[in-house]
Design a protein around this motif. Structure first.
Motif, mmCIF file in Angstrom:
data_model
loop_
_atom_site.group_PDB
_atom_site.id
_atom_site.type_symbol
_atom_site.label_atom_id
_atom_site.label_comp_id
_atom_site.label_asym_id
_atom_site.label_seq_id
_atom_site.Cartn_x
_atom_site.Cartn_y
_atom_site.Cartn_z
ATOM 1 N N GLY A 12 0.822 -1.218 0.000
ATOM 2 C CA GLY A 12 0.000 0.000 0.000
ATOM 3 C C GLY A 12 0.848 1.257 0.000
ATOM 4 O O GLY A 12 0.538 2.238 -0.699
ATOM 5 N N ALA A 32 -4.126 1.064 9.933
ATOM 6 C CA ALA A 32 -4.535 0.871 11.325
ATOM 7 C C ALA A 32 -3.434 1.210 12.325
ATOM 8 O O ALA A 32 -3.725 1.608 13.450
ATOM 9 C CB ALA A 32 -4.975 -0.587 11.504
ATOM 10 N N ALA A 158 -5.110 -3.218 0.105
ATOM 11 C CA ALA A 158 -3.710 -3.620 0.318
ATOM 12 C C ALA A 158 -3.576 -3.977 1.787
ATOM 13 O O ALA A 158 -2.594 -3.649 2.441
ATOM 14 C CB ALA A 158 -2.769 -2.478 -0.072
ATOM 15 N N GLY A 160 -3.376 -6.852 3.396
ATOM 16 C CA GLY A 160 -2.653 -8.041 3.851
ATOM 17 C C GLY A 160 -3.367 -9.366 3.674
ATOM 18 O O GLY A 160 -4.504 -9.446 3.206
ATOM 19 N N GLY A 281 -0.927 -7.018 -3.615
ATOM 20 C CA GLY A 281 -0.027 -7.535 -2.572
ATOM 21 C C GLY A 281 -0.608 -8.770 -1.908
ATOM 22 O O GLY A 281 -1.349 -9.538 -2.534
HETATM 23 C C1 LIG Z 1 8.862 -15.500 7.045
HETATM 24 C C2 LIG Z 1 8.594 -14.677 5.811
HETATM 25 C C3 LIG Z 1 9.632 -14.377 4.937
HETATM 26 C C4 LIG Z 1 9.392 -13.621 3.784
HETATM 27 N N1 LIG Z 1 10.434 -13.374 2.927
HETATM 28 C C5 LIG Z 1 10.201 -12.656 1.812
HETATM 29 C C6 LIG Z 1 11.268 -12.374 0.896
HETATM 30 O O1 LIG Z 1 12.418 -12.778 1.100
HETATM 31 N N2 LIG Z 1 10.983 -11.640 -0.216
HETATM 32 C C7 LIG Z 1 9.722 -11.165 -0.471
HETATM 33 O O2 LIG Z 1 9.517 -10.500 -1.499
HETATM 34 N N3 LIG Z 1 8.704 -11.431 0.379
HETATM 35 C C8 LIG Z 1 8.916 -12.148 1.503
HETATM 36 N N4 LIG Z 1 7.886 -12.393 2.371
HETATM 37 C C9 LIG Z 1 6.540 -11.853 2.045
HETATM 38 C C10 LIG Z 1 6.415 -10.363 2.404
HETATM 39 O O3 LIG Z 1 6.814 -10.133 3.733
HETATM 40 C C11 LIG Z 1 4.969 -9.925 2.187
HETATM 41 O O4 LIG Z 1 4.567 -10.313 0.898
HETATM 42 C C12 LIG Z 1 4.781 -8.425 2.313
HETATM 43 O O5 LIG Z 1 5.401 -7.908 3.464
HETATM 44 C C13 LIG Z 1 3.264 -8.141 2.347
HETATM 45 O O6 LIG Z 1 3.025 -6.754 2.249
HETATM 46 P P1 LIG Z 1 1.526 -6.189 2.072
HETATM 47 O O7 LIG Z 1 1.679 -4.713 2.125
HETATM 48 O O8 LIG Z 1 0.868 -6.803 0.896
HETATM 49 O O9 LIG Z 1 0.701 -6.712 3.341
HETATM 50 P P2 LIG Z 1 0.913 -6.428 4.902
HETATM 51 O O10 LIG Z 1 2.343 -6.281 5.235
HETATM 52 O O11 LIG Z 1 0.152 -7.499 5.631
HETATM 53 O O12 LIG Z 1 0.216 -5.011 5.155
HETATM 54 C C14 LIG Z 1 -1.179 -4.880 5.317
HETATM 55 C C15 LIG Z 1 -1.455 -3.593 6.084
HETATM 56 O O13 LIG Z 1 -2.871 -3.357 6.124
HETATM 57 C C16 LIG Z 1 -3.219 -2.864 7.404
HETATM 58 N N5 LIG Z 1 -4.652 -3.143 7.608
HETATM 59 C C17 LIG Z 1 -5.263 -4.354 7.662
HETATM 60 N N6 LIG Z 1 -6.597 -4.207 7.806
HETATM 61 C C18 LIG Z 1 -6.831 -2.877 7.868
HETATM 62 C C19 LIG Z 1 -8.012 -2.087 8.011
HETATM 63 N N7 LIG Z 1 -9.246 -2.655 8.121
HETATM 64 N N8 LIG Z 1 -7.900 -0.733 8.046
HETATM 65 C C20 LIG Z 1 -6.686 -0.145 7.928
HETATM 66 N N9 LIG Z 1 -5.519 -0.853 7.770
HETATM 67 C C21 LIG Z 1 -5.598 -2.194 7.734
HETATM 68 C C22 LIG Z 1 -2.291 -3.598 8.358
HETATM 69 O O14 LIG Z 1 -2.138 -2.894 9.583
HETATM 70 C C23 LIG Z 1 -0.988 -3.666 7.536
HETATM 71 O O15 LIG Z 1 -0.135 -2.563 7.812
HETATM 72 C C24 LIG Z 1 8.087 -13.151 3.515
HETATM 73 C C25 LIG Z 1 7.039 -13.446 4.391
HETATM 74 C C26 LIG Z 1 7.290 -14.209 5.531
HETATM 75 C C27 LIG Z 1 6.147 -14.524 6.477
#
Ligand SMILES: Cc1cc2nc3c(=O)[nH]c(=O)nc-3n(C[C@H](O)[C@H](O)[C@H](O)COP(=O)(O)OP(=O)(O)OC[C@H]3O[C@@H](n4cnc5c(N)ncnc54)[C@H](O)[C@@H]3O)c2cc1C
Length: 391
Positions: A12, A32, A158, A160, A281
């Protein structure tokens, strides 16, 4: 408001920054948690590997200079199979690049990117939580927990892997529980370096990524029962158990930081949009970390969506044709990456002796005939996407 993004994790936040640079749309970002909150679900203790393609995309968005000071280059990769001879090495210089990838820590990188929003016109609602989302003919009406109300032409989910927005809508995500847990911890070892190691064991992979300050970031994947035992160990027992599973490739493990754990599952949408709402994402797809592709894929979602919106500048950003065009561009990459990642998990989490022999011969063959490893390294480095990316 033209576009409201729900969730300011890595996906995001980068999407909001890309939109502010490349479009004139009015953008709101709802998150959040404060960026440095102890329990931030997006900017937590994970260290993640960025493919070179992702580094290039971030550079084009002028964001890499923010992350570079806190990144560690991966110059070599070693993949091996516990108890077997097969192993494969990849070296940056053989591929005429400085690095095969870069490792960043989310709890440092996330807040640094988030801080850049202060220089943009993006309207921040943080800390605030989306409470209700109502899709109307010409817009989407959002109600936040604070009582704030906003209306947007397009809403981007976005939020999660456990996306509350997705759960409130008529989607049926395909979900597969791997029955495994990833345990992470930062390590100090007697032989720090610039090599990323991935070692396959009969329970799951163990990865060590090089980090700044001569540390390694551990991702130890094992089945849930074993993970409970490993999480309950004291530091000395944990180090001993890890050393036994991983061996001495990084020398002796001297210290292990706090452990965190993540249950592993795969989610996937056959089509990640529905009437003025689109998911990117982890909200659109969650992957097993075996190939370190989660955020690399999420970043490509964000970059492509921003490109589509930049091309449509001035038009209604929630139009079906625009979202359909976005998905036509993303679908092949998403399906290939999901398929490859799932295939790797199946291949390497299996005790079947024929599979063990096959993967061992595959690793040996790749080391003896490096061209066989080209496909794997292209995937690791995110090179196959460079042709289509215009920024
Ligand atoms: C152990 C591990 C190792 C990893 N290693 C890698 C790697 O080497 N390379 C790689 O590319 N990826 C890796 N990943 C994956 C990577 O960490 C994730 O794909 C990425 O961090 C996800 O980002 P995101 O922004 O999509 O989701 P998230 O990080 O989950 O962000 C979602 C956001 O939405 C917010 N939110 C949720 N609901 C609401 C709501 N109702 N209102 C307001 N806000 C809300 C949350 O607070 C959060 O900040 C790994 C994952 C794990 C678990």
């Amino acid at each position: 408001m033209d576009i409201a993004i729900v969730g300011a994790g890595m996906a995001g936040t980068t999407l909001a920054l890309a939109l502010s640079q490349r479009t004139n749309y009015k953008v709101a970002l709802i998150e959040a948690f404060e960026p440095k909150a102890q329990s931030h679900p997006g900017f937590d203790a994970r260290a993640i590997a960025l493919a070179q393609g992702s580094v290039q995309s971030l550079s084009k968005l002028n964001l890499w200079s923010t992350l570079a000071p806190m990144a560690k280059a991966i110059e070599h990769i070693q993949v091996s199979d516990r108890g077997h001879m097969g192993q494969v090495w990849m070296h940056a210089d053989e591929h005429l690049v400085d690095a095969l990838g870069q490792v960043i820590e989310l709890e440092r990188a996330g807040p640094a990117l988030f801080a850049k929003l202060a220089d943009t016109e993006v309207q921040l609602f943080c800390p605030d939580t989306l409470a209700r989302c109502e899709q109307q003919q010409e817009s989407v009406h959002l109600t936040l927990n604070s009582g704030a109300e906003l209306s947007a032409k397009l809403v981007v989910g976005a939020d999660g892997g456990r996306s509350p927005l997705l759960a409130s809508m008529p989607f049926e995500p395909q979900r597969h529980d791997y029955g495994q847990t990833a345990i992470i911890s930062n390590l100090e070892t007697s032989k720090p370096g610039t090599t990323a190691f991935e070692r396959f064991t009969d329970q799951g992979p163990i990865a060590l990524l090089p980090m700044t300050e001569d540390r390694y970031s551990l991702v130890w994947v094992c089945d849930r029962n074993k993970a409970d035992v490993v999480m309950a160990m004291d530091d000395a027992a944990f180090i001993e158990a890890l050393q036994q599973e991983f061996g001495y490739r990084c020398g002796q493990i001297l210290r292990a930081g706090k452990r965190h754990h993540y249950p592993l599952f795969r989610t996937h949408l056959s089509r990640p949009f529905h009437h003025r709402v689109v998911f990117v994402g982890n909200a659109a797809q969650s992957l097993h970390p075996i190939a370190g592709q989660g955020f690399n894929l999420g970043l490509r979602d964000a970059v492509t969506l921003a490109e589509c919106l930049a091309s449509a500048q001035g038009a209604d950003p929630g139009l079906f044709t625009l979202l359909d065009d976005y998905w036509q561009q993303r679908q092949p990459d998403v399906n290939t990456t999901l398929g490859l990642t799932h295939g790797l998990v199946k291949l390497f989490s299996n005790n079947n002796p024929f599979l063990q022999l096959g993967r061992n011969m595959g690793l040996l063959a790749m080391d003896l005939a490096p061209t066989l490893g080209q496909g794997l390294i292209r995937q690791t480095m995110g090179q196959h996407h460079q042709r289509s990316a215009t920024w």
